[in-house]
Scaffold this motif. Structure first.
Motif, PDB file in Angstrom:
ATOM      1  N   ASN A  51      16.661 -34.866  30.609  1.00 14.34           N
ATOM      2  CA  ASN A  51      16.673 -36.156  31.310  1.00 14.34           C
ATOM      3  C   ASN A  51      17.347 -35.971  32.663  1.00 14.34           C
ATOM      4  OD1 ASN A  51      19.501 -36.390  31.022  1.00 14.34           O
ATOM      5  ND2 ASN A  51      19.287 -37.437  29.062  1.00 14.34           N
ATOM      6  N   GLU A  52      17.525 -37.073  33.392  1.00 15.77           N
ATOM      7  CA  GLU A  52      18.059 -36.975  34.757  1.00 15.77           C
ATOM      8  C   GLU A  52      19.463 -36.382  34.797  1.00 15.77           C
ATOM      9  OE1 GLU A  52      18.652 -40.838  32.844  1.00 15.77           O
ATOM     10  OE2 GLU A  52      16.806 -39.871  33.468  1.00 15.77           O
ATOM     11  N   ALA A  53      20.230 -36.474  33.714  1.00 18.87           N
ATOM     12  CA  ALA A  53      21.586 -35.933  33.677  1.00 18.87           C
ATOM     13  C   ALA A  53      21.608 -34.432  33.394  1.00 18.87           C
ATOM     14  CB  ALA A  53      22.415 -36.669  32.624  1.00 18.87           C
ATOM     15  N   GLY A  54      20.512 -33.899  32.833  1.00 17.64           N
ATOM     16  CA  GLY A  54      20.459 -32.483  32.489  1.00 17.64           C
ATOM     17  C   GLY A  54      19.799 -32.284  31.138  1.00 17.64           C
ATOM     18  N   SER A  55      20.129 -31.172  30.488  1.00 16.92           N
ATOM     19  CA  SER A  55      19.472 -30.882  29.208  1.00 16.92           C
ATOM     20  C   SER A  55      20.484 -30.883  28.062  1.00 16.92           C
ATOM     21  CB  SER A  55      18.731 -29.555  29.267  1.00 16.92           C
ATOM     22  OG  SER A  55      19.617 -28.499  29.518  1.00 16.92           O
ATOM     23  N   THR A  56      19.965 -31.250  26.890  1.00 17.60           N
ATOM     24  CA  THR A  56      20.753 -31.280  25.671  1.00 17.60           C
ATOM     25  C   THR A  56      19.973 -30.531  24.604  1.00 17.60           C
ATOM     26  OG1 THR A  56      21.711 -33.428  26.256  1.00 17.60           O
ATOM     27  CG2 THR A  56      21.834 -32.774  23.936  1.00 17.60           C
ATOM     28  N   ASN A  57      20.613 -29.527  24.007  1.00 17.88           N
ATOM     29  CA  ASN A  57      19.994 -28.775  22.913  1.00 17.88           C
ATOM     30  C   ASN A  57      20.308 -29.477  21.592  1.00 17.88           C
ATOM     31  OD1 ASN A  57      19.026 -26.656  24.595  1.00 17.88           O
ATOM     32  ND2 ASN A  57      21.126 -25.916  24.716  1.00 17.88           N
ATOM     33  N   THR A  58      19.282 -29.680  20.792  1.00 15.77           N
ATOM     34  CA  THR A  58      19.440 -30.387  19.527  1.00 15.77           C
ATOM     35  C   THR A  58      19.049 -29.476  18.370  1.00 15.77           C
ATOM     36  OG1 THR A  58      18.962 -32.506  20.575  1.00 15.77           O
ATOM     37  CG2 THR A  58      18.700 -32.408  18.185  1.00 15.77           C
ATOM     38  N   THR A  59      19.872 -29.482  17.332  1.00 16.73           N
ATOM     39  CA  THR A  59      19.571 -28.790  16.083  1.00 16.73           C
ATOM     40  C   THR A  59      19.654 -29.809  14.956  1.00 16.73           C
ATOM     41  OG1 THR A  59      20.497 -26.695  16.857  1.00 16.73           O
ATOM     42  CG2 THR A  59      20.264 -26.952  14.477  1.00 16.73           C
ATOM     43  N   VAL A  60      18.591 -29.864  14.163  1.00 13.98           N
ATOM     44  CA  VAL A  60      18.573 -30.680  12.956  1.00 13.98           C
ATOM     45  C   VAL A  60      18.608 -29.707  11.785  1.00 13.98           C
ATOM     46  CG1 VAL A  60      17.280 -32.366  11.595  1.00 13.98           C
ATOM     47  CG2 VAL A  60      17.194 -32.451  14.109  1.00 13.98           C
ATOM     48  N   LYS A  61      19.615 -29.850  10.940  1.00 12.40           N
ATOM     49  CA  LYS A  61      19.775 -29.000   9.759  1.00 12.40           C
ATOM     50  C   LYS A  61      19.580 -29.898   8.541  1.00 12.40           C
ATOM     51  CE  LYS A  61      23.230 -26.095   7.476  1.00 12.40           C
ATOM     52  NZ  LYS A  61      24.639 -25.651   7.543  1.00 12.40           N
ATOM     53  N   ARG A  71      24.107 -31.922  18.654  1.00  4.38           N
ATOM     54  CA  ARG A  71      23.628 -31.867  20.038  1.00  4.38           C
ATOM     55  C   ARG A  71      24.693 -31.199  20.884  1.00  4.38           C
ATOM     56  NH1 ARG A  71      21.028 -37.724  19.695  1.00  4.38           N
ATOM     57  NH2 ARG A  71      18.865 -37.069  19.511  1.00  4.38           N
ATOM     58  N   SER A  72      24.246 -30.351  21.834  1.00  6.78           N
ATOM     59  CA  SER A  72      25.171 -29.710  22.765  1.00  6.78           C
ATOM     60  C   SER A  72      24.508 -29.646  24.122  1.00  6.78           C
ATOM     61  CB  SER A  72      25.548 -28.308  22.275  1.00  6.78           C
ATOM     62  OG  SER A  72      24.401 -27.483  22.240  1.00  6.78           O
ATOM     63  N   GLY A  73      25.326 -29.681  25.160  1.00  6.78           N
ATOM     64  CA  GLY A  73      24.811 -29.691  26.527  1.00  6.78           C
ATOM     65  C   GLY A  73      25.426 -30.874  27.252  1.00  6.78           C
ATOM     66  N   VAL A  74      24.597 -31.627  27.991  1.00  8.95           N
ATOM     67  CA  VAL A  74      25.089 -32.796  28.721  1.00  8.95           C
ATOM     68  C   VAL A  74      25.760 -33.777  27.758  1.00  8.95           C
ATOM     69  CG1 VAL A  74      24.415 -34.760  30.141  1.00  8.95           C
ATOM     70  CG2 VAL A  74      23.359 -32.554  30.518  1.00  8.95           C
ATOM     71  N   PHE A  75      25.141 -33.994  26.609  1.00  6.21           N
ATOM     72  CA  PHE A  75      25.712 -34.839  25.567  1.00  6.21           C
ATOM     73  C   PHE A  75      26.014 -33.961  24.366  1.00  6.21           C
ATOM     74  CE2 PHE A  75      22.714 -37.495  27.937  1.00  6.21           C
ATOM     75  CZ  PHE A  75      23.584 -38.461  28.406  1.00  6.21           C
ATOM     76  N   LYS A  76      27.125 -34.259  23.709  1.00  9.03           N
ATOM     77  CA  LYS A  76      27.474 -33.542  22.484  1.00  9.03           C
ATOM     78  C   LYS A  76      27.544 -34.574  21.364  1.00  9.03           C
ATOM     79  CE  LYS A  76      30.164 -29.872  24.622  1.00  9.03           C
ATOM     80  NZ  LYS A  76      30.100 -30.178  26.025  1.00  9.03           N
ATOM     81  N   MET A  77      27.066 -34.176  20.200  1.00  2.00           N
ATOM     82  CA  MET A  77      27.093 -35.088  19.072  1.00  2.00           C
ATOM     83  C   MET A  77      27.101 -34.281  17.790  1.00  2.00           C
ATOM     84  SD  MET A  77      24.261 -37.964  18.182  1.00  2.00           S
ATOM     85  CE  MET A  77      24.460 -39.062  16.806  1.00  2.00           C
ATOM     86  N   ARG A  78      27.789 -34.822  16.810  1.00  2.00           N
ATOM     87  CA  ARG A  78      27.754 -34.244  15.462  1.00  2.00           C
ATOM     88  C   ARG A  78      27.760 -35.402  14.497  1.00  2.00           C
ATOM     89  NH1 ARG A  78      29.984 -32.453  10.804  1.00  2.00           N
ATOM     90  NH2 ARG A  78      29.595 -30.271  10.290  1.00  2.00           N
ATOM     91  N   GLN A  79      26.713 -35.489  13.689  1.00  2.00           N
ATOM     92  CA  GLN A  79      26.647 -36.562  12.708  1.00  2.00           C
ATOM     93  C   GLN A  79      25.974 -36.069  11.441  1.00  2.00           C
ATOM     94  OE1 GLN A  79      28.061 -39.788  13.403  1.00  2.00           O
ATOM     95  NE2 GLN A  79      28.024 -39.580  11.186  1.00  2.00           N
ATOM     96  N   VAL A  80      26.579 -36.388  10.309  1.00  2.00           N
ATOM     97  CA  VAL A  80      26.048 -36.026   8.998  1.00  2.00           C
ATOM     98  C   VAL A  80      25.443 -37.279   8.372  1.00  2.00           C
ATOM     99  CG1 VAL A  80      26.637 -35.211   6.681  1.00  2.00           C
ATOM    100  CG2 VAL A  80      27.763 -34.213   8.670  1.00  2.00           C
ATOM    101  N   PHE A  81      24.290 -37.106   7.733  1.00  2.00           N
ATOM    102  CA  PHE A  81      23.617 -38.207   7.052  1.00  2.00           C
ATOM    103  C   PHE A  81      23.496 -37.862   5.573  1.00  2.00           C
ATOM    104  CE2 PHE A  81      22.195 -38.007  11.411  1.00  2.00           C
ATOM    105  CZ  PHE A  81      22.318 -39.317  11.844  1.00  2.00           C
ATOM    106  N   ARG A  82      24.129 -38.670   4.718  1.00  2.00           N
ATOM    107  CA  ARG A  82      24.014 -38.542   3.261  1.00  2.00           C
ATOM    108  C   ARG A  82      23.669 -39.921   2.731  1.00  2.00           C
ATOM    109  NH1 ARG A  82      29.289 -36.244   3.399  1.00  2.00           N
ATOM    110  NH2 ARG A  82      29.111 -34.062   3.934  1.00  2.00           N
ATOM    111  N   LEU A  83      22.666 -39.992   1.899  1.00  2.00           N
ATOM    112  CA  LEU A  83      22.169 -41.269   1.394  1.00  2.00           C
ATOM    113  C   LEU A  83      23.285 -42.098   0.760  1.00  2.00           C
ATOM    114  CD1 LEU A  83      19.545 -42.852   1.213  1.00  2.00           C
ATOM    115  CD2 LEU A  83      19.156 -41.808  -1.016  1.00  2.00           C
ATOM    116  N   ASN A  84      23.387 -43.366   1.225  1.00  2.00           N
ATOM    117  CA  ASN A  84      24.350 -44.352   0.714  1.00  2.00           C
ATOM    118  C   ASN A  84      25.813 -43.942   0.863  1.00  2.00           C
ATOM    119  OD1 ASN A  84      22.291 -46.162  -0.113  1.00  2.00           O
ATOM    120  ND2 ASN A  84      21.946 -44.875  -1.899  1.00  2.00           N
ATOM    121  N   GLU A  85      26.110 -43.040   1.812  1.00  2.00           N
ATOM    122  CA  GLU A  85      27.498 -42.640   2.068  1.00  2.00           C
ATOM    123  C   GLU A  85      27.878 -42.973   3.496  1.00  2.00           C
ATOM    124  OE1 GLU A  85      28.948 -38.743   1.085  1.00  2.00           O
ATOM    125  OE2 GLU A  85      27.604 -38.603  -0.647  1.00  2.00           O
TER     126      GLU A  85
END
Length: 148
Positions: A51-61, A71-85
């Protein structure tokens, strides 16, 4: 075991996100290219968002009982998804790091061997730093690119 479970594959990735806050709904779609690979019973999908701010590498495990979004790069994010938790994570930008919490309501995955494509769907509430929770729906579709 099929080749899908052994080799890293080039894939076309379509990311669709729908965000609802109260009466307002926004939808986003990103089409990009990346890779998918299985390591044991864990699926990894990797792609880059530009995007206009730069690039973000995303890994879905994705594995049987949880999905991790990194996500790493311009934006960083770490989020875990577990059903009903309720799970903790973070979102970081040039403005700093914000704590996040998600409650996953739907988490589904389907692989179509004949079409050589997969679909991962997550529906969850997301709260940042105690803000009003938003309702999110994320669909990640990927299709193996065939050599020409």
């Amino acid at each position: 075991m099929s080749l899908h479970h052994i080799n890293k594959q080039k894939v076309k990735v379509t990311l669709q996100t729908k965000i609802t806050f109260g009466q307002d709904t926004e939808t986003y779609e990103l089409i990009t290219f990346g890779t998918s690979v299985y390591k044991g019973d864990t699926l990894y999908i990797q792609y880059t968002e530009e995007n206009e701010a730069g690039s973000t590498n995303t890994t879905v495990k994705h594995k049987e009982n949880e999905t991790l979004l990194l996500r790493s790069g311009v934006f960083k994010m770490r989020q875990v998804f577990r059903l009903n938790e309720l799970t903790d994570g973070y979102y970081e930008s040039i403005y700093g790091r914000l704590g996040t919490q998600t409650k996953t309501k739907v988490r589904s995955y389907h692989w179509d061997e004949q079409a050589r494509e997969g679909k991962l769907m997550l529906r969850y509430t997301l709260q940042m730093q105690g803000s009003e929770p938003g309702q999110y729906e994320m669909k990640i579709s990927y299709k193996e690119e065939t050599a020409k």
